[in-house]
Design an enzyme around this catalytic site. Structure first.
Site, PDB file in Angstrom:
ATOM      1  N   ASP A 721      66.255  39.829  43.860  1.00 35.71           N
ATOM      2  CA  ASP A 721      67.560  40.181  43.544  1.00 35.71           C
ATOM      3  C   ASP A 721      67.671  39.368  42.298  1.00 35.71           C
ATOM      4  O   ASP A 721      67.550  38.134  42.394  1.00 35.71           O
ATOM      5  CB  ASP A 721      68.396  39.854  44.609  1.00 35.71           C
ATOM      6  CG  ASP A 721      69.835  40.203  44.360  1.00 35.71           C
ATOM      7  OD1 ASP A 721      70.058  40.875  43.232  1.00 35.71           O
ATOM      8  OD2 ASP A 721      70.807  39.986  45.124  1.00 35.71           O
ATOM      9  N   ASN A 729      76.343  41.830  32.310  1.00 35.86           N
ATOM     10  CA  ASN A 729      77.152  42.879  31.929  1.00 35.86           C
ATOM     11  C   ASN A 729      78.405  42.696  31.627  1.00 35.86           C
ATOM     12  O   ASN A 729      79.253  43.199  30.511  1.00 35.86           O
ATOM     13  CB  ASN A 729      77.212  43.898  33.424  1.00 35.86           C
ATOM     14  CG  ASN A 729      75.955  44.709  33.503  1.00 35.86           C
ATOM     15  OD1 ASN A 729      75.275  45.121  32.515  1.00 35.86           O
ATOM     16  ND2 ASN A 729      75.800  45.027  34.629  1.00 35.86           N
ATOM     17  N   HIS A 734      77.382  47.062  29.709  1.00 35.88           N
ATOM     18  CA  HIS A 734      76.349  47.697  30.260  1.00 35.88           C
ATOM     19  C   HIS A 734      75.324  48.164  29.674  1.00 35.88           C
ATOM     20  O   HIS A 734      74.046  48.152  30.138  1.00 35.88           O
ATOM     21  CB  HIS A 734      76.965  48.835  31.191  1.00 35.88           C
ATOM     22  CG  HIS A 734      77.912  48.309  32.056  1.00 35.88           C
ATOM     23  ND1 HIS A 734      77.604  47.787  33.449  1.00 35.88           N
ATOM     24  CD2 HIS A 734      79.347  48.356  32.219  1.00 35.88           C
ATOM     25  CE1 HIS A 734      78.625  47.719  34.253  1.00 35.88           C
ATOM     26  NE2 HIS A 734      79.861  47.907  33.229  1.00 35.88           N
ATOM     27  N   ASP A 738      71.371  47.515  30.964  1.00 41.22           N
ATOM     28  CA  ASP A 738      70.459  48.630  30.931  1.00 41.22           C
ATOM     29  C   ASP A 738      69.079  48.145  30.239  1.00 41.22           C
ATOM     30  O   ASP A 738      68.094  48.365  30.813  1.00 41.22           O
ATOM     31  CB  ASP A 738      71.157  49.608  30.503  1.00 41.22           C
ATOM     32  CG  ASP A 738      72.152  50.148  31.457  1.00 41.22           C
ATOM     33  OD1 ASP A 738      72.460  49.924  32.413  1.00 41.22           O
ATOM     34  OD2 ASP A 738      72.945  51.317  30.647  1.00 41.22           O
ATOM     35  N   ASP A 764      71.040  45.495  40.386  1.00 44.62           N
ATOM     36  CA  ASP A 764      70.025  44.396  40.306  1.00 44.62           C
ATOM     37  C   ASP A 764      69.053  44.099  41.322  1.00 44.62           C
ATOM     38  O   ASP A 764      68.394  43.059  41.366  1.00 44.62           O
ATOM     39  CB  ASP A 764      70.802  43.279  39.434  1.00 44.62           C
ATOM     40  CG  ASP A 764      71.501  42.729  40.569  1.00 44.62           C
ATOM     41  OD1 ASP A 764      71.872  43.296  41.870  1.00 44.62           O
ATOM     42  OD2 ASP A 764      72.315  41.714  40.593  1.00 44.62           O
ATOM     43  N   ARG A 784      55.328  33.802  40.655  1.00 43.29           N
ATOM     44  CA  ARG A 784      54.972  34.154  39.135  1.00 43.29           C
ATOM     45  C   ARG A 784      55.983  35.270  38.831  1.00 43.29           C
ATOM     46  O   ARG A 784      56.492  35.073  37.513  1.00 43.29           O
ATOM     47  CB  ARG A 784      53.589  34.701  39.121  1.00 43.29           C
ATOM     48  CG  ARG A 784      53.305  35.014  37.755  1.00 43.29           C
ATOM     49  CD  ARG A 784      51.766  35.370  37.547  1.00 43.29           C
ATOM     50  NE  ARG A 784      51.349  36.690  38.133  1.00 43.29           N
ATOM     51  CZ  ARG A 784      50.646  36.746  39.205  1.00 43.29           C
ATOM     52  NH1 ARG A 784      50.136  35.771  39.851  1.00 43.29           N
ATOM     53  NH2 ARG A 784      50.088  38.016  39.631  1.00 43.29           N
TER      54      ARG A 784
END
Length: 846
Positions: A721, A729, A734, A738, A764, A784
């Protein structure tokens, strides 16, 4: 369709810009000077943006100068301080230019009422981002002049500018595109006037005397958004904003007890939040109305095309009953439309043709074919039979369930009757040939006497017994054939050639016939010619038939050259005898080059795995029945590349049923197969990042669990997440979010192994299946990935954008292989990692 208006006369626009801005600015400044006033309402910038954004760029400078001059005059009218009045020009100018530029470049103003998403983009570009930018500059100037703190000045500016833009900008932009007359000409004009009165009266009443007043302010606006057009709703929102804003600005709203500073700062926020949903709903309703109108127009076009079609058309239910028919079908079958819709296609089909039709219907319902064509007999209302060429296709719903059939019936009765007559003619010719209607003649060269049998007299229409000579025969020759016929007869008399001649004669009764003649010369012992003996027979019908066959062959050749499918014929050995132009293009062989070659040499067919497959011609010749090209086959072209094909081979037989060869029909399905491949990809991949989507990932997780249970192996599920993605955003838009998601998707895909499966679950959130991976190695990979994500920086419009990531891991083994439970475990672990400080991972041990 909304469009940018042609630029009008410049002077009226300039005057409207100046006086409109001046009046609105005077009203706002006057209101801010009244005792008890909390904050000002600023509509002037929204009006200026609406007038400016679609103007030619060369007009922007004088229009902006007029607006800022009006701004300066309005402030000087109440306060003689020139420095203070001039301090408001830069932030207002920044706000106007930014809003007009964003609306012009993005085109959001042209499509603001097409959908909720388009309206939201319009609000962001026209009423959110510009006030935020203008407020920053304006608050800084106020703080620099010592008039107010930066925070209070910023909040005052943002609320006033945003409320003015939300209230006025949608209506003003719409009016610039359509004009006042279209608004007043709305079909629900009386209802619009009712809502105008309701808003003008209801808004003050709600704010002054009712509890929870903003609920009552927004209620009529929401109802109007459903009932009226987008422009009507925008007008009501502007009126509600004006009346409500005045009451709030004058301090008459009885707001809940709170700190005076916060009360002043947030005073307009409830009014703003009560206006926006109505506009958003109006744009959604406008989109639904537009789609409904398009659907009605599409149905009307289909209905008109069906009604005016020159061939019969019908919509047929799954039970076979006719649901709708056109005039052409009624005329063909002799029924009225009301009579036909009470019948089924079974009632109209000849009993001998019904079984084959029903079998094709069952195949199309079972999905084994998409459509079919069939020549069959129909029963006319009068009881006679009518031949029709039937083409049927099945309409299915979005779930693939059958709805109804579309049938097209072409009247081919005349053609079929003509074919039957030609067949009868051919039969009569065959009988005549068997009856041997041949005449025999003998020509005595010494006496020039002709001897005819009865057959010859009948052929020439003369009375039997007449004495004849060569000159009598010559009188029957058609003038156009006389010279040629005499020349060939005399050449045969001299012995230089055998007589084999075809010529026309004029019978004694005036009729004309075509005869075929054969003869040989009879000589004495010394080789001197004595007589000539021969035969004549009537080939008139044969000549006519040959001409018709030649014409038919020519039509067949033209048809084969014109159709869109490739056609190849072979002999019994599978050697090519003919290719039409489409087949030549598909195979890369010319017809004359391919003649006599094995079909496998001309058509190199291969399956999905690249290996050669059996040509259906071989199956057809071996089995003596139709054969199809199996699977997803392709044709390898000699010039390189492959062509996706669908092929059907059918046997060719003679009249007695003996097999003569095979005909192969090839259809190029490359585009259809490419489209299917594209649709399969789109159904399983995220459109933004190209990674697996949620549904495909859930299937992959189920498969991983099954593999773990079968092989007693270990895998790891990782839930990722992103941290602080919402800030990207909110701050950069947006589009920047994107682009960041796309780069992060490529970054993570480059870090995982080839057998691992990475997916974007939505927003996300990402997920990763590490197949046959021990937990320590999975932890290293998670660390990583988090480090790589934190190190990625996106430069967007001068900003450097960064995000972090938190991850949750759980092991997949034989004792923990429930997909839903695994997702919950990984999500829980990710939640722990976030609350432990973010930028790390956590493991859920089960």
């Amino acid at each position: 369709m909304p469009r940018i208006r042609e630029p009008g006369t410049f002077l009226p626009t300039l005057l409207l810009m100046f006086f409109g801005y001046l009046l609105l600015a005077l009203g706002a400044v006057w209101l801010s000077r009244q005792p008890g006033s909390i904050a000002t309402l600023w509509y002037a910038n929204a009006l200026t943006v609406a007038l400016l954004w679609d103007q030619p760029l060369r007009r922007w400078t004088p229009l902006l100068v007029a607006a800022m001059l009006a701004d300066l005059l309005a402030n000087l009218a109440f306060d003689g301080n020139l420095v203070l009045a001039a301090g408001f020009i830069p932030p207002n100018l920044l706000e106007i230019i930014l809003a007009a530029s964003l609306l012009r470049v993005s085109g959001a103003a042209l499509r603001m009422n097409e959908s909720p998403g388009a309206f939201l983009q319009f609000i962001v570009f026209g009423a959110l981002l510009p006030p935020l930018a203008g407020a920053c500059l304006g608050a800084s100037i106020l703080a620099w002049q010592g008039l107010d703190s930066f925070e209070r000045g910023w909040m005052y500016w943002v609320e006033g500018a945003m409320l003015g833009a939300v209230s006025v900008l949608p209506l003003a932009v719409w009016l610039r595109q359509h004009g006042w007359w279209e608004l007043f000409g709305e079909r629900r004009r009386r209802e619009l006037l009712l809502y105008v009165g309701l808003v003008l009266l209801g808004t003050p009443i709600s704010l002054l005397w009712l509890p929870f007043p903003f609920v009552y302010v927004s209620l009529p606006l929401m109802i109007a958004a459903v009932r009226l057009s987008f422009a009507g709703t925008a007008l009501l929102v502007a009126l509600a904003s004006l009346s409500g804003g005045l009451i709030i600005a004058l301090g008459h709203l009885d707001s809940p007890p709170m700190d005076k500073g916060w009360r002043e700062l947030l005073v307009y926020l409830p009014l703003l939040l009560s206006l926006l949903p109505a506009l958003q709903l109006a744009s959604a309703v406008e989109q639904l109305r537009k789609r409904r109108h398009e659907l009605v127009a599409s149905e009307t076009r289909f209905r008109d095309a069906m009604d005016h079609s020159a061939i019969g058309m019908a919509l047929v239910g799954l039970d076979g009953r006719l649901q709708r028919v056109n005039h052409a079908l009624c005329d063909m079958l002799g029924y009225s439309e009301d009579e036909l819709i009470t019948l089924s296609f079974q009632d109209l089909t000849h009993p001998d043709d019904l079984a084959g039709d029903l079998e094709l219907v069952r195949e199309i319902l079972a999905g084994r074919r998409h459509s079919y064509r069939l020549e069959k007999r129909y029963l006319h209302r009068s009881g006679r039979e009518i031949w029709g060429l039937l083409a049927v296709s099945l309409v299915r719903d979005h779930d693939g369930e059958p709805l109804y059939f579309i049938s097209q019936v072409e009247d081919i009765d005349r053609r079929k009757r003509a074919e039957e007559r030609e067949a009868e003619l051919a039969q009569r010719y065959s009988v005549a040939t068997e009856a041997s209607g041949v005449g025999v003649w003998e020509w005595d060269l010494a006496s020039d006497r002709l001897l005819w049998d009865e057959g010859m007299y009948r052929l020439y229409g003369r009375s039997a017994g007449d004495e004849l000579s060569y000159a009598d025969w010559r009188t029957h020759l058609h003038p156009d054939d006389a010279a040629r016929a005499e020349r060939e007869v005399l050449a045969a008399r001299e012995g230089s050639q055998h007589l084999d001649i075809e010529f026309r004669i004029l019978r004694a009764d005036g009729g004309q016939r075509v005869l075929k003649g054969h003869a040989r010369l009879v000589c004495d012992g010394d080789g001197r010619p004595l007589r000539m003996v021969g035969t004549n027979w009537d080939v008139s019908e044969l000549r006519q038939l040959a001409e018709r066959l030649r014409d038919e062959r020519e039509r067949l050749q033209v048809t084969l050259d014109a159709i869109g499918d490739g056609v190849i014929t072979t002999d019994l050995e599978g050697r090519v005898s003919f290719l039409n132009p489409v087949a030549e293009r598909l195979s890369g062989w010319r017809s004359d080059e391919a003649q006599g070659l094995p079909i496998e040499q001309v058509l190199l067919l291969e399956g999905e795995d690249g290996r050669l497959v059996t040509n259906p011609v071989r199956d057809c010749l071996e089995q003596g029945s139709a054969a199809s090209l199996q699977g997803l086959a392709s044709l390898r072209h000699p010039a390189g590349g492959t062509i996706a094909l669908r092929g059907q081979a059918a046997p060719m037989r003679c009249g007695e049923g003996a097999l003569l060869g095979c005909v192969l029909v090839l259809t190029d399905v490359s585009e259809a197969r490419a489209m299917q491949k594209h649709l399969r990809y789109a159904a399983t991949h995220d459109a933004l990042t190209g990674l697996l989507n949620r549904w495909a990932f859930e299937d992959a997780l189920v498969e991983s669990c099954r593999e773990v249970l079968q092989n007693d192996s270990h895998s790891v599920l990782c839930f990722i997440d992103l941290d602080r993605f919402k800030q990207v955003n909110d701050s950069a838009g947006h589009a920047a979010g994107d682009e960041l998601l796309r780069q992060l998707g490529r970054l993570m895909q480059a870090q995982v192994r080839s057998g691992d499966q990475l997916a974007r679950l939505g927003g996300d959130e990402f997920a990763l299946i590490l197949r046959s991976c021990p937990l320590p190695r999975a932890e290293q990979l998670a660390a990583r990935l988090i480090e790589q994500i934190q190190g990625l920086a996106l430069t967007w419009e001068g900003q450097e954008l960064r995000v972090g990531a938190s991850a949750g891991l759980t092991c997949i083994h034989s004792g923990n292989a429930q997909p839903a439970e695994l997702l919950k475990q990984a999500d829980t672990a990710c939640y722990r990692a976030k609350h432990a400080g973010r930028g790390q991972f956590a493991v859920e041990h089960r």
